[in-house]
Design a protein around this motif. Structure first.
Motif, short mmCIF file in Angstrom:
data_model
loop_
_atom_site.label_atom_id
_atom_site.label_comp_id
_atom_site.label_asym_id
_atom_site.label_seq_id
_atom_site.Cartn_x
_atom_site.Cartn_y
_atom_site.Cartn_z
N GLY A 3 42.76 -10.01 25.76
CA GLY A 3 41.55 -9.89 25.37
C GLY A 3 40.35 -10.61 26.33
N ASP A 19 36.70 -6.42 27.23
CA ASP A 19 36.65 -5.96 25.67
C ASP A 19 35.25 -6.08 25.30
OD1 ASP A 19 39.57 -5.13 25.29
OD2 ASP A 19 39.47 -7.11 26.17
N LEU A 79 38.78 -9.20 18.05
CA LEU A 79 39.54 -8.84 19.07
C LEU A 79 40.83 -9.32 18.94
CD1 LEU A 79 39.50 -7.65 21.98
CD2 LEU A 79 38.62 -9.71 22.81
#
Length: 231
Positions: free
Chosen positions: A81, A103, A122
Motif C-alpha cells: 500500500g 493508493d 488500506l
C-alpha cells in the motif's frame, strides 16, 4: 509500552522533516502499527531490502530525489500500500501520483488522525485481497514459502511454528510457547527461545532468501503476521 497489533501491519514513513516524521511514526505506533521512519530515498531502499512491511508513506520532495519518480516501477513496492504526503496539491499532480501507484494522496498539512484512519482502511483492503501463502505441513515438518520453496524444520522449530500458524496475527506469549515446546516456564531459560527464533530467522533468510514475517512483540512474545495455513 507498545500498542503494536500484528493485524495492523508494518508501515515505513519516508519524510525528511524530522519533527513531522517523528510525529507520524509515534502516532502510527500508538494506533497499533509497527511504524519506522527514514529521511531519504537511499535509506528507504536499504530499509525495504531488510524488512517486511505492508504500507509506505512517501513524501515527494526529498533531499536525494523526487519521490514520484522513485515510486514509479519500484519493484520493492509491488503489492504494497502507498500513501503519498506532499505539498503538491494541484489536481494534475494528484492524478500523476495515483498513476505512479499511490493508493492515497494527501496534501500537507496532514492530520495524523486522518493518516492513521486511511492506513487502517488500506491495511484492511490489502489483507482482504491476500490469500494464505505460507503453508506449514504437519507430516514432514516443512514450511513452504509463497514462492513454493520449502524449509525443513527441526522438531522444536515445527512446534514453535505450529503455535504461530494456529494464532496467525496474534501475539503469542513466551510462556505459552515454552509450554508447547514441552518445558516448564518457571524453570526455563528464555534465552533458549530467543536462540531458537534467531536460528529460524537466519535459516529462512539463507535458504529461502526471504525474511520470515515473524515479529517480536515487546514484553509479550512473538507474532506471525502473514497468512499461513496448516496442512
Amino acid at each position: 509500552m507498545s500498542n503494536f497489533n500484528p493485524l495492523h501491519g508494518r508501515i515505513m514513513v519516508i519524510e525528511d522533516e524530522v519533527d513531522l516524521m517523528e510525529a507520524m511514526v509515534t502516532y502510527l505506533n500508538m494506533e497499533g502499527f509497527a511504524a519506522d521512519g527514514v529521511s531519504s530515498l537511499k535509506m528507504a531502499t536499504q530499509w525495504m531490502r531488510t524488512h517486511q512491511f505492508d504500507v509506505a508513506v512517501i513524501d515527494l520532495g526529498l533531499p536525494d530525489g523526487d519521490g514520484m519518480v522513485w515510486l514509479k516501477d519500484n519493484p520493492l513496492l509491488q503489492n504494497k500500500g502507498v500513501i503519498i504526503t506532499t505539498a503538491r496539491g494541484e489536481s494534475s499532480q494528484r492524478i500523476e501520483g495515483i498513476k505512479a501507484g499511490a493508493d492515497v494522496y494527501l496534501v500537507k498539512p496532514i492530520q495524523l488522525e486522518e493518516l492513521a484512519s486511511l492506513a487502517h482502511n488500506l491495511m484492511r483492503r490489502i489483507r482482504a485481497q491476500t490469500t494464505p501463502s505460507w503453508v506449514l505441513h504437519r507430516m514432514n515438518w516443512m514450511l513452504h514459502h509463497p514462492s513454493g520453496m520449502a524449509l525443513k524444520l527441526t522438531h522444536s522449530e515445527f512446534m514453535f511454528m505450529q503455535v504461530m500458524a494456529e494464532q496467525t496475527g496474534q501475539a503469542v506469549a513466551r510462556q505459552a510457547l515454552v509450554t508447547r515446546l514441552g518445558h516448564d516456564p518457571q524453570t526455563y531459560d528464555f534465552r533458549r527461545l530467543e536462540i531458537l527464533v534467531r536460528r529460524l530467522r537466519n535459516k529462512a533468510k539463507q535458504l529461502l532468501g526471504s525474511d520470515l514475517p515473524l515479529e517480536t512483540v515487546h514484553k509479550i512474545g512473538y507474532a506471525f503476521t502473514a497468512p499461513i495455513g496448516l496442512a
